[in-house]
Design a protein around this motif. Structure first.
Motif, short mmCIF file in Angstrom:
data_model
loop_
_atom_site.label_atom_id
_atom_site.label_comp_id
_atom_site.label_asym_id
_atom_site.label_seq_id
_atom_site.Cartn_x
_atom_site.Cartn_y
_atom_site.Cartn_z
N ILE A 132 0.85 -1.21 0.00
CA ILE A 132 0.00 0.00 0.00
C ILE A 132 0.88 1.25 0.00
CG2 ILE A 132 -1.68 1.33 1.35
CD1 ILE A 132 -2.77 -1.47 2.30
N LYS A 133 1.90 1.29 0.85
CA LYS A 133 2.78 2.46 0.92
C LYS A 133 3.51 2.68 -0.40
CE LYS A 133 3.56 2.47 5.90
NZ LYS A 133 4.52 2.20 6.99
N GLU A 134 3.98 1.59 -1.02
CA GLU A 134 4.64 1.71 -2.33
C GLU A 134 3.66 2.21 -3.38
OE1 GLU A 134 6.69 -1.96 -3.37
OE2 GLU A 134 7.60 -2.02 -1.37
N GLY A 135 2.42 1.76 -3.28
CA GLY A 135 1.38 2.23 -4.20
C GLY A 135 1.09 3.71 -4.04
N ILE A 136 1.12 4.19 -2.81
CA ILE A 136 0.93 5.62 -2.56
C ILE A 136 2.14 6.39 -3.11
CG2 ILE A 136 0.80 7.40 -0.76
CD1 ILE A 136 -0.88 5.32 0.89
N SER A 137 3.34 5.90 -2.84
CA SER A 137 4.57 6.56 -3.32
C SER A 137 4.63 6.65 -4.84
CB SER A 137 5.81 5.82 -2.82
OG SER A 137 5.92 5.95 -1.44
N SER A 138 4.14 5.60 -5.50
CA SER A 138 4.19 5.57 -6.97
C SER A 138 2.93 6.18 -7.60
CB SER A 138 4.39 4.14 -7.46
OG SER A 138 3.25 3.35 -7.13
N SER A 139 2.10 6.79 -6.78
CA SER A 139 0.86 7.44 -7.23
C SER A 139 -0.13 6.48 -7.89
CB SER A 139 1.18 8.61 -8.18
OG SER A 139 1.93 9.58 -7.50
N GLU A 140 -0.08 5.21 -7.51
CA GLU A 140 -1.09 4.25 -7.97
C GLU A 140 -2.30 4.26 -7.03
OE1 GLU A 140 0.35 0.15 -9.02
OE2 GLU A 140 2.23 1.00 -8.28
N ILE A 141 -2.04 4.63 -5.79
CA ILE A 141 -3.05 4.60 -4.74
C ILE A 141 -3.18 6.00 -4.16
CG2 ILE A 141 -3.61 3.66 -2.44
CD1 ILE A 141 -2.08 1.12 -3.24
N LYS A 142 -4.41 6.40 -3.86
CA LYS A 142 -4.68 7.71 -3.27
C LYS A 142 -3.82 7.92 -2.03
CE LYS A 142 -9.44 8.11 -4.79
NZ LYS A 142 -10.85 8.05 -4.40
N ASN A 143 -3.42 9.13 -1.83
CA ASN A 143 -2.61 9.47 -0.65
C ASN A 143 -3.53 9.54 0.56
OD1 ASN A 143 -0.66 10.25 1.11
ND2 ASN A 143 -0.26 12.23 0.17
#
Length: 189
Positions: A132-143
């Motif tokens: 999840i954190k990597e997804g947020i960092s890579s802008s795949e997942i909402k912050n």
């Protein structure tokens, strides 16, 4: 497909009884009665109720851990990894709803394997959170708060054992896709 042994039958019957009554309320005599055998006969195949609980919970926890390990090591996007986690939960739960009830409700009764179980669970959750954190960092997942995202997803996934048995025409792939749409669609950018 491997032939179910008497020990497997005992474990499977116990998992059903633990789901129905709770681990603490089930006796070896209840288990024997449910299987139509004498309680003493159980001990030819199993040493204790604790051994049964350990077999149920640890095998499922290790299945989740192995699945997560494969997901983490894949080159897939973080959203795809989350979809794989949903599918992992659906498939394990669909194949063993009774065991999942023990995993969720009776884990605290593990004795000598409690620390090992908690280690597996903590590693699983840490891996989930890192995706999840990597997804947020890579802008795949909402912050958004990654712990709340994980908690929301796990709460739903961990309770599937209550819902799946009520669905006679369940297709695990369709359920995994629908759950991914609902759980991940809200956090996907």
């Amino acid at each position: 497909m491997k032939q179910e042994t008497r020990k497997d039958e005992i474990i499977s019957t116990a998992a059903r009884l633990f789901k129905e009554k709770g681990y603490s309320a089930v006796t070896m005599r209840d288990l024997a009665t449910s299987m139509g055998i004498k309680a003493a006969s159980l001990y030819n195949h199993i040493n204790s109720k604790q051994e049964i609980l350990k077999a149920i919970i640890i095998s499922i926890a290790e299945e989740f851990t192995n699945g997560m390990s494969s997901i983490i090591q894949s080159e897939a996007s973080n959203i795809s990894k989350l979809n794989s986690i949903v599918a992992l939960h659906v498939n394990i739960t669909a194949n063993n709803t009774n065991g999942m009830a023990s995993l969720n409700n009776d884990w605290m009764h593990l004795e000598d394997q409690l620390d090992y179980y908690l280690q597996l669970r903590n590693e699983y959750e840490a891996s989930f959170l890192s995706i999840i954190k990597e997804g947020i960092s890579s802008s795949e997942i909402k912050n958004s708060n990654p712990e709340i995202i994980m908690f929301s997803m796990l709460t739903t996934l961990r309770s599937l054992y209550l819902w799946i048995p009520k669905k006679e025409d369940l297709n695990a792939n369709d359920l995994a896709n629908s759950l991914s749409e609902v759980l991940i669609g809200g956090i996907n950018i």
